[in-house]
Motif scaffolding. Structure first.
Motif, PDB file in Angstrom:
ATOM      1  N   GLU A  98       0.812  -1.208   0.000  1.00 49.63           N
ATOM      2  CA  GLU A  98       0.000   0.000   0.000  1.00 49.63           C
ATOM      3  C   GLU A  98       0.853   1.269   0.000  1.00 49.63           C
ATOM      4  O   GLU A  98       0.424   2.328  -0.483  1.00 49.63           O
ATOM      5  CB  GLU A  98      -0.920  -0.018   1.229  1.00 49.63           C
ATOM      6  N   ARG A  99       2.061   1.166   0.514  1.00 47.44           N
ATOM      7  CA  ARG A  99       2.947   2.344   0.523  1.00 47.44           C
ATOM      8  C   ARG A  99       3.201   2.864  -0.883  1.00 47.44           C
ATOM      9  O   ARG A  99       3.477   4.049  -1.087  1.00 47.44           O
ATOM     10  CB  ARG A  99       4.280   1.979   1.187  1.00 47.44           C
ATOM     11  N   ALA A 100       3.163   1.960  -1.867  1.00 43.65           N
ATOM     12  CA  ALA A 100       3.413   2.345  -3.258  1.00 43.65           C
ATOM     13  C   ALA A 100       2.119   2.409  -4.062  1.00 43.65           C
ATOM     14  O   ALA A 100       2.151   2.299  -5.294  1.00 43.65           O
ATOM     15  CB  ALA A 100       4.375   1.345  -3.900  1.00 43.65           C
ATOM     16  N   ASN A 101       0.981   2.599  -3.384  1.00 44.25           N
ATOM     17  CA  ASN A 101      -0.296   2.635  -4.093  1.00 44.25           C
ATOM     18  C   ASN A 101      -0.307   3.765  -5.116  1.00 44.25           C
ATOM     19  O   ASN A 101       0.389   4.767  -4.968  1.00 44.25           O
ATOM     20  CB  ASN A 101      -1.449   2.801  -3.108  1.00 44.25           C
ATOM     21  N   THR A 102      -1.149   3.609  -6.114  1.00 46.96           N
ATOM     22  CA  THR A 102      -1.058   4.447  -7.305  1.00 46.96           C
ATOM     23  C   THR A 102      -1.297   5.927  -7.040  1.00 46.96           C
ATOM     24  O   THR A 102      -2.056   6.327  -6.170  1.00 46.96           O
ATOM     25  CB  THR A 102      -2.077   3.995  -8.358  1.00 46.96           C
ATOM     26  N   ARG A 103      -0.639   6.692  -7.863  1.00 47.32           N
ATOM     27  CA  ARG A 103      -0.943   8.111  -8.002  1.00 47.32           C
ATOM     28  C   ARG A 103      -0.742   8.458  -9.472  1.00 47.32           C
ATOM     29  O   ARG A 103      -0.085   7.741 -10.212  1.00 47.32           O
ATOM     30  CB  ARG A 103      -0.038   8.978  -7.117  1.00 47.32           C
ATOM     31  N   ALA A 107       3.182  14.412 -15.246  1.00 51.00           N
ATOM     32  CA  ALA A 107       3.244  14.865 -16.627  1.00 51.00           C
ATOM     33  C   ALA A 107       2.055  14.417 -17.462  1.00 51.00           C
ATOM     34  O   ALA A 107       1.459  15.212 -18.171  1.00 51.00           O
ATOM     35  CB  ALA A 107       4.536  14.363 -17.273  1.00 51.00           C
ATOM     36  N   ASN A 108       1.695  13.128 -17.402  1.00 49.56           N
ATOM     37  CA  ASN A 108       0.724  12.648 -18.389  1.00 49.56           C
ATOM     38  C   ASN A 108      -0.514  11.999 -17.789  1.00 49.56           C
ATOM     39  O   ASN A 108      -1.304  11.398 -18.506  1.00 49.56           O
ATOM     40  CB  ASN A 108       1.403  11.678 -19.365  1.00 49.56           C
ATOM     41  N   GLN A 109      -0.675  12.077 -16.482  1.00 49.88           N
ATOM     42  CA  GLN A 109      -1.887  11.567 -15.819  1.00 49.88           C
ATOM     43  C   GLN A 109      -2.054  10.058 -15.930  1.00 49.88           C
ATOM     44  O   GLN A 109      -3.134   9.539 -15.693  1.00 49.88           O
ATOM     45  CB  GLN A 109      -3.137  12.272 -16.350  1.00 49.88           C
ATOM     46  N   PHE A 110      -1.005   9.360 -16.277  1.00 50.19           N
ATOM     47  CA  PHE A 110      -1.022   7.901 -16.265  1.00 50.19           C
ATOM     48  C   PHE A 110      -0.728   7.436 -14.851  1.00 50.19           C
ATOM     49  O   PHE A 110       0.201   7.926 -14.213  1.00 50.19           O
ATOM     50  CB  PHE A 110       0.027   7.363 -17.240  1.00 50.19           C
ATOM     51  N   LYS A 111      -1.512   6.507 -14.336  1.00 50.75           N
ATOM     52  CA  LYS A 111      -1.327   6.056 -12.961  1.00 50.75           C
ATOM     53  C   LYS A 111      -0.091   5.179 -12.845  1.00 50.75           C
ATOM     54  O   LYS A 111       0.079   4.221 -13.606  1.00 50.75           O
ATOM     55  CB  LYS A 111      -2.560   5.297 -12.476  1.00 50.75           C
ATOM     56  N   SER A 135       3.490  -0.321 -11.984  1.00 51.30           N
ATOM     57  CA  SER A 135       3.823   0.321 -13.248  1.00 51.30           C
ATOM     58  C   SER A 135       4.510   1.658 -13.032  1.00 51.30           C
ATOM     59  O   SER A 135       4.423   2.266 -11.962  1.00 51.30           O
ATOM     60  CB  SER A 135       2.553   0.514 -14.094  1.00 51.30           C
ATOM     61  N   TRP A 136       5.182   2.096 -14.064  1.00 56.03           N
ATOM     62  CA  TRP A 136       5.853   3.397 -14.043  1.00 56.03           C
ATOM     63  C   TRP A 136       5.988   3.892 -15.469  1.00 56.03           C
ATOM     64  O   TRP A 136       5.714   3.161 -16.426  1.00 56.03           O
ATOM     65  CB  TRP A 136       7.219   3.317 -13.357  1.00 56.03           C
ATOM     66  N   VAL A 137       6.384   5.151 -15.636  1.00 61.24           N
ATOM     67  CA  VAL A 137       6.535   5.744 -16.962  1.00 61.24           C
ATOM     68  C   VAL A 137       7.980   6.183 -17.157  1.00 61.24           C
ATOM     69  O   VAL A 137       8.802   6.140 -16.240  1.00 61.24           O
ATOM     70  CB  VAL A 137       5.578   6.941 -17.157  1.00 61.24           C
ATOM     71  N   TYR A 138       8.273   6.598 -18.367  1.00 62.93           N
ATOM     72  CA  TYR A 138       9.635   7.001 -18.737  1.00 62.93           C
ATOM     73  C   TYR A 138      10.161   8.107 -17.824  1.00 62.93           C
ATOM     74  O   TYR A 138       9.456   9.075 -17.529  1.00 62.93           O
ATOM     75  CB  TYR A 138       9.626   7.495 -20.185  1.00 62.93           C
ATOM     76  N   MET A 352      -3.002   9.327 -26.359  1.00 64.38           N
ATOM     77  CA  MET A 352      -2.971   8.592 -25.100  1.00 64.38           C
ATOM     78  C   MET A 352      -4.116   9.028 -24.199  1.00 64.38           C
ATOM     79  O   MET A 352      -4.778   8.192 -23.565  1.00 64.38           O
ATOM     80  CB  MET A 352      -1.634   8.796 -24.403  1.00 64.38           C
ATOM     81  N   GLN A 353      -4.382  10.328 -24.151  1.00 63.12           N
ATOM     82  CA  GLN A 353      -5.481  10.799 -23.315  1.00 63.12           C
ATOM     83  C   GLN A 353      -6.824  10.329 -23.861  1.00 63.12           C
ATOM     84  O   GLN A 353      -7.734   9.983 -23.100  1.00 63.12           O
ATOM     85  CB  GLN A 353      -5.448  12.328 -23.225  1.00 63.12           C
ATOM     86  N   ARG A 354      -6.940  10.296 -25.168  1.00 61.48           N
ATOM     87  CA  ARG A 354      -8.175   9.801 -25.775  1.00 61.48           C
ATOM     88  C   ARG A 354      -8.403   8.337 -25.401  1.00 61.48           C
ATOM     89  O   ARG A 354      -9.525   7.937 -25.083  1.00 61.48           O
ATOM     90  CB  ARG A 354      -8.115   9.960 -27.298  1.00 61.48           C
ATOM     91  N   ARG A 355      -7.346   7.540 -25.432  1.00 56.78           N
ATOM     92  CA  ARG A 355      -7.481   6.129 -25.081  1.00 56.78           C
ATOM     93  C   ARG A 355      -7.822   5.953 -23.605  1.00 56.78           C
ATOM     94  O   ARG A 355      -8.628   5.103 -23.242  1.00 56.78           O
ATOM     95  CB  ARG A 355      -6.191   5.371 -25.404  1.00 56.78           C
TER      96      ARG A 355
END
Length: 371
Positions: A98-103, A107-111, A135-138, A352-355
């Motif tokens: 839970e410490r790493a629960n999503t946010r 930059a791009n609103q991807f969880k 998960s994570w982003v670039y 990406m936002q559309r998807r």
């Protein structure tokens, strides 16, 4: 007597899409349907070797949109370490994860971060996804082609779309050994992804460096998915899915899967095919943005996961796309004489936002909800 079909519904960037699915038993894919491509030639100094791989990629891209790659240059200890650290993470009690629960990434609103079991629903017309993920982003600081010393020199128009949370989330919220194993794996697959983009350019009758300027800081996210085995359905149940039927968003996905199996691919004829694990390979499939810019030449194929192995399953999915500040129209090389371009140009971020918005469906109205 004609084989009967049922209708599958999925969400896309263009609204709700339907597919006719044959009411025939799930079967193993034939080698011609999901070929194994030796991609060692993409690292060759010889143009003919690189073109030979591109020709095989083109054939797979225009038939099923899925293929395996062998001799890809990523050593087994790299993926083994990432798998082991991920299993250690997912097997922890929920209160520790839970410490790493999503946010949302800034930059791009991807969880990003840990998504608990049954918190994802990629296809609202099927059951909730029976998985959890991390998960994570670039992040440019982790990109070997950029490096920490050069992050400050990134052009502002590019930097505006990059993940740069000051606290380093999700890595600072996860066990140190998780990042120590996953980041090197991500870096290795990032290098492979860049090489594959050049091969795909050749497959599209372009100069192999035609896209280089578009993936200096790519939309290169990664998700580690953990699946407990599905329970057998009763006659009254809607069958559970580990991940619901969907297509991917960007250019292509590189997937590592363990030996448990469960990945299923929908053929052009509407037959569900098992994409059985092949040791030492990755699975590659194309996404909607690639299908769009190739005028439907390269196929973005529907797929899902059902883990009925009776044991836990782990996969690591690497999603590769152009820089989020980039845009791409239908490629001229993909438009035959007398044919029209089927799609307008759309920016990568906008797509990406559309998807992501398209996954918010008003089931009562049967429409994609505005968001």
């Amino acid at each position: 007597m004609a084989t009967q079909t049922t209708q599958l519904r999925i969400v896309s960037g263009n609204g709700i899409v339907t597919r006719d699915v044959l009411n025939t038993p799930l079967r193993d894919a034939e080698p011609s349907e999901l070929p194994i491509i030796d991609v060692s030639g993409i690292f060759s100094a010889t143009q003919a070797d690189r073109q030979a791989v591109a020709d095989q990629i083109r054939a797979a891209a225009t038939s099923t949109g899925f293929f395996y790659i062998a001799n890809h240059g990523i050593r087994a200890p790299v993926t083994d370490a990432a798998c082991s650290a991920s299993l250690d993470f997912f097997r922890q009690p929920a209160e520790l994860k839970e410490r790493a629960n999503t946010r949302h990434s800034r930059a791009n609103q991807f969880k990003v971060g840990w998504k608990p079991p049954q918190s994802q629903h990629i296809n609202p017309f099927e059951s909730v996804d029976r998985r959890e993920s991390f998960s994570w982003v670039y992040h440019a600081a982790h990109d070997p082609s950029v490096g920490m010393d050069s992050v400050a020199d990134i052009p502002p128009k590019v930097a505006a779309f990059l993940h740069a949370d000051a606290d380093g989330f999700p890595w600072t919220a996860a066990p140190p050994q998780l990042g120590a194993a996953l980041i090197p794996c991500w870096q290795a697959v990032l290098g492979l992804g860049r090489a594959l983009v050049r091969s795909m350019a050749l497959a599209l009758d372009l100069d192999e460096h035609a896209f280089d300027a578009k993936f200096t800081h790519p939309d290169a996210a990664m998700a580690v998915n953990y699946y407990r085995p599905l329970q057998p359905p009763t006659a009254e149940d809607v069958p559970d899915v580990s991940i619901g039927s969907h297509t991917d968003f960007q250019l292509f996905t590189i997937l590592w899967q363990d030996a448990a199996g469960g990945l299923q691919v929908l053929s052009r004829e509407g037959q569900w095919l098992r994409a059985a694990p092949v040791p030492g390979t990755f699975v590659v499939n194309f996404g909607d943005y690639m299908q769009r810019i190739t005028n439907d030449r390269f196929l973005s194929t529907v797929h899902r996961v059902q883990n009925r192995s009776g044991r836990e399953r782990l996969s690591m999915a690497f999603f590769f796309g152009f820089n989020l500040d980039e845009s791409c129209a239908v490629l001229d090389t993909c438009v035959a004489p007398g044919e029209e371009k089927r799609y307008d140009e759309v920016g990568c971020y906008e797509w990406m936002q559309r998807r992501l918005r398209a996954m918010q469906v008003d089931l009562g109205a049967g429409k994609v909800a505005a968001a």
